[in-house]
Design a protein around this motif. Structure first.
Motif, PDB file in Angstrom:
ATOM      1  N   LEU A  70       0.827  -1.208   0.000  1.00  0.00           N
ATOM      2  CA  LEU A  70       0.000   0.000   0.000  1.00  0.00           C
ATOM      3  C   LEU A  70       0.863   1.260   0.000  1.00  0.00           C
ATOM      4  N   ALA A  71       1.913   1.270   0.850  1.00  0.00           N
ATOM      5  CA  ALA A  71       2.754   2.480   0.930  1.00  0.00           C
ATOM      6  C   ALA A  71       4.151   2.069   1.381  1.00  0.00           C
ATOM      7  N   LEU A  72       5.001   3.062   1.605  1.00  0.00           N
ATOM      8  CA  LEU A  72       6.378   2.752   2.023  1.00  0.00           C
ATOM      9  C   LEU A  72       6.445   2.383   3.502  1.00  0.00           C
ATOM     10  N   THR A  73       5.509   2.904   4.292  1.00  0.00           N
ATOM     11  CA  THR A  73       5.544   2.653   5.741  1.00  0.00           C
ATOM     12  C   THR A  73       4.137   2.368   6.264  1.00  0.00           C
ATOM     13  N   LEU A  74       4.101   1.804   7.473  1.00  0.00           N
ATOM     14  CA  LEU A  74       2.816   1.544   8.139  1.00  0.00           C
ATOM     15  C   LEU A  74       2.085   2.855   8.427  1.00  0.00           C
ATOM     16  N   LYS A  75       2.862   3.851   8.863  1.00  0.00           N
ATOM     17  CA  LYS A  75       2.251   5.151   9.179  1.00  0.00           C
ATOM     18  C   LYS A  75       1.525   5.714   7.943  1.00  0.00           C
ATOM     19  N   ASP A  76       2.181   5.678   6.799  1.00  0.00           N
ATOM     20  CA  ASP A  76       1.572   6.192   5.564  1.00  0.00           C
ATOM     21  C   ASP A  76       0.338   5.358   5.184  1.00  0.00           C
ATOM     22  N   SER A  77       0.428   4.033   5.362  1.00  0.00           N
ATOM     23  CA  SER A  77      -0.714   3.169   5.013  1.00  0.00           C
ATOM     24  C   SER A  77      -1.918   3.516   5.877  1.00  0.00           C
ATOM     25  N   ARG A  78      -1.656   3.716   7.168  1.00  0.00           N
ATOM     26  CA  ARG A  78      -2.780   4.044   8.071  1.00  0.00           C
ATOM     27  C   ARG A  78      -3.416   5.369   7.675  1.00  0.00           C
ATOM     28  N   GLU A  79      -2.571   6.313   7.254  1.00  0.00           N
ATOM     29  CA  GLU A  79      -3.110   7.618   6.835  1.00  0.00           C
ATOM     30  C   GLU A  79      -3.987   7.437   5.583  1.00  0.00           C
ATOM     31  N   MET A  80      -3.527   6.604   4.663  1.00  0.00           N
ATOM     32  CA  MET A  80      -4.316   6.358   3.440  1.00  0.00           C
ATOM     33  C   MET A  80      -5.667   5.745   3.783  1.00  0.00           C
ATOM     34  N   LEU A  81      -5.668   4.793   4.708  1.00  0.00           N
ATOM     35  CA  LEU A  81      -6.916   4.138   5.105  1.00  0.00           C
ATOM     36  C   LEU A  81      -7.874   5.150   5.738  1.00  0.00           C
ATOM     37  N   GLN A  82      -7.289   5.991   6.578  1.00  0.00           N
ATOM     38  CA  GLN A  82      -8.117   6.984   7.262  1.00  0.00           C
ATOM     39  C   GLN A  82      -8.769   7.933   6.234  1.00  0.00           C
ATOM     40  N   VAL A  83      -7.995   8.342   5.224  1.00  0.00           N
ATOM     41  CA  VAL A  83      -8.520   9.295   4.229  1.00  0.00           C
ATOM     42  C   VAL A  83      -9.598   8.637   3.349  1.00  0.00           C
ATOM     43  N   VAL A  84      -9.379   7.405   2.896  1.00  0.00           N
ATOM     44  CA  VAL A  84     -10.414   6.784   2.036  1.00  0.00           C
ATOM     45  C   VAL A  84     -11.694   6.549   2.831  1.00  0.00           C
ATOM     46  N   ASN A  85     -11.533   6.204   4.115  1.00  0.00           N
ATOM     47  CA  ASN A  85     -12.727   6.019   4.953  1.00  0.00           C
ATOM     48  C   ASN A  85     -13.471   7.338   5.127  1.00  0.00           C
ATOM     49  N   ALA A  86     -12.720   8.403   5.417  1.00  0.00           N
ATOM     50  CA  ALA A  86     -13.354   9.716   5.630  1.00  0.00           C
ATOM     51  C   ALA A  86     -14.044  10.187   4.353  1.00  0.00           C
ATOM     52  N   ALA A  87     -13.449   9.871   3.193  1.00  0.00           N
ATOM     53  CA  ALA A  87     -14.020  10.328   1.918  1.00  0.00           C
ATOM     54  C   ALA A  87     -15.210   9.459   1.495  1.00  0.00           C
ATOM     55  N   GLY A  88     -15.344   8.291   2.099  1.00  0.00           N
ATOM     56  CA  GLY A  88     -16.466   7.396   1.772  1.00  0.00           C
ATOM     57  C   GLY A  88     -16.356   6.772   0.388  1.00  0.00           C
ATOM     58  N   VAL A  89     -15.139   6.650  -0.129  1.00  0.00           N
ATOM     59  CA  VAL A  89     -14.969   6.040  -1.465  1.00  0.00           C
ATOM     60  C   VAL A  89     -14.626   4.559  -1.311  1.00  0.00           C
ATOM     61  N   LYS A  90     -14.773   3.828  -2.386  1.00  0.00           N
ATOM     62  CA  LYS A  90     -14.365   2.412  -2.365  1.00  0.00           C
ATOM     63  C   LYS A  90     -12.856   2.343  -2.534  1.00  0.00           C
ATOM     64  N   HIS A  91     -12.254   1.307  -1.929  1.00  0.00           N
ATOM     65  CA  HIS A  91     -10.800   1.156  -2.039  1.00  0.00           C
ATOM     66  C   HIS A  91     -10.465  -0.320  -2.140  1.00  0.00           C
ATOM     67  N   MET A  92      -9.464  -0.605  -2.957  1.00  0.00           N
ATOM     68  CA  MET A  92      -9.037  -1.986  -3.158  1.00  0.00           C
ATOM     69  C   MET A  92      -7.523  -2.022  -3.274  1.00  0.00           C
ATOM     70  N   ILE A  93      -6.893  -3.130  -2.846  1.00  0.00           N
ATOM     71  CA  ILE A  93      -5.453  -3.304  -3.004  1.00  0.00           C
ATOM     72  C   ILE A  93      -5.200  -4.538  -3.876  1.00  0.00           C
TER      73      ILE A  93
END
Ligand code: NAD
Length: 386
Positions: free
Chosen positions: A105-128
């Motif tokens: 998903l990203a280079l670090t766990l911190k960045d991945s968690r931020e990405m998850l938080q943003v897609v959830n807040a935006a209410g969009v679908k996400h897939m890996i």
């Protein structure tokens, strides 16, 4: 039927795999939503123009930000190297676009968690893009485990072996640079094994690992994509900043024990992606180089015929098989991506999150990072502590 308009970033290895999947899907899966190949994006104008023509995209651009401004794009598909996943995924979600992102998903766990938080807040679908889950033989292994046919699971033994870096003069491609790739064989190959383990066995409690960079410097390339690079062996050398091989042991939450090996230095193994699972009532063995097959063993087979047997996962009883060819007519690597995108299209049709999604990407990154911490500290690390 409504179509899902796609804007895709990156047009080399994964860009080609995803493009092929978008193109083939409507022919074999007429009853799900269909993707519309709207715009493909890459950094090199001539390269992306050529790819658009070859793969069948309507338009091309060198500016991914322009895709996010367009009202006629529903989904952003990210196939660029891992260092740009975060920036593009976050900007896409904030622009209201659904996001399909390659792994890790990203280079670090911190960045991945931020990405998850943003897609959830935006209410969009996400897939890996953990595509190996979508091999029908792997899905058969999952079904057998879920049905209890293997009983209590004791062992998960997995390895992903490649040999494309054996030559010490192979140039310093981006996969060998930590600031672009995040890690080496660990995040590239190990990530797939970890996802497979999560899918088949469940959560991992604790890990201990080791790694090695066998060749510490390599010639700077003149040209490269993810898995190929050209250059002069006498060129100036640069430092390899990632692992060539990472091995780790794991204890699963359900009590099973796991071993994982990811390496690009296994001579003779072009891409041996394999797992074996042993349970109280049976075992299964999968090897991606024979991806249509699952070897199965059941303890309740008659004693005089007990042994591993080979099941060819091409009969209508197997996942996705009805949409392909008559039984025994096998499928290949590219079909895992088609199945992955069928799941994505079904998630639009049924208005739900596709699986695997960014939650799975974060779970994978937790284990990747726990292993790295364990290597640094030479200790067992609890995944819940990272
Ligand atoms: N699911 C899998 O099995 C699998 C296999 C290979 C790669 N991957 C992942 O896919 C991603 C891409 O890997 P690849 O092997 O296709 O790489 P690649 O080098 O073959 O292709 C990368 C593409 O990204 C483009 N690109 C690079 N930087 C960009 C930027 N800033 N803006 C726009 N485009 C940019 C390049 O022009 C190129 O088209 C990586 O994250 C990798 O880990 C997944």
């Amino acid at each position: 039927m409504k179509k899902i308009n796609v804007g895709m970033i990156g047009y080399k290895f994964m860009g080609k795999a995803h493009s092929h999947a978008y193109r083939d899907l409507p022919m074999f899966f007429p009853n799900t939503l269909h993707p519309e190949m709207k715009v493909i994006c890459g950094r090199n104008l001539n390269g992306v123009a050529e790819a658009a023509k070859q793969f069948g995209w309507e338009e091309y651009t060198t500016d991914w930000r322009s895709l996010l401004q367009r009202d006629d794009i529903d989904l952003i598909d990210i196939n660029a190297p891992s260092d740009v996943h975060k920036e593009i995924a976050i900007a896409a979600a904030q622009a209201g676009k659904h996001v399909f992102c390659e792994k890790p998903l990203a280079l670090t766990l911190k960045d991945s968690r931020e990405m998850l938080q943003v897609v959830n807040a935006a209410g969009v679908k996400h897939m890996i893009g953990f595509n190996y889950r979508f091999a029908p033989a792997v899905m058969l292994a999952k079904k057998l485990i879920d049905e209890g046919r293997l009983g209590d699971i004791y062992h998960f033994r997995a390895f992903f072996l490649q040999d494309w870096l054996i030559d010490p003069n192979f140039p310093l491609a981006w996969r060998l640079q930590k600031d672009i790739a995040g890690s080496g064989s660990h995040g590239d190959l190990g990530a797939h094994l970890i996802d497979m383990a999560h899918y088949l066995i469940g959560g991992i409690d604790e890990v201990i690992g080791m790694n090695e960079t066998f060749i510490k410097e390599r010639p700077i390339p003149t040209n490269m994509t993810g898995l190929s690079a050209t250059g002069n062996k006498n060129a100036e050398k640069g430092e390899v900043t990632v692992d060539d091989a990472t091995l780790f042991m794991a204890r699963f939450a359900n009590g099973a024990l796991g071993t994982f090996e990811a390496t690009r230095f296994a001579s003779g193994h072009r891409s041996t992606n394999s797992f074996e699972i042993n349970g109280s009532k049976g075992s299964v063995i999968f090897d991606f180089e024979r991806m249509n097959e699952l070897q199965v063993y059941f303890t309740d087979d008659r004693e005089d015929v007990q042994g591993f047997r080979r099941v060819l996962a091409t009969d209508p009883a197997h996942a996705f098989a009805e949409n392909w060819w008559p039984p025994g007519h096998t499928i290949g690597y590219e079909h895992t991506f088609i199945h992955e995108i069928v799941e994505l299209m079904e998630s639009f049709r049924e208005d739900r999150l596709p699986v695997p999604n960014f939650n799975d990407g974060v779970k994978c990154q937790e284990v990747l990072e726990a292993v790295e911490q364990s290597i640094e500290t030479r200790q067992w690390i609890k995944v819940s502590d990272v």
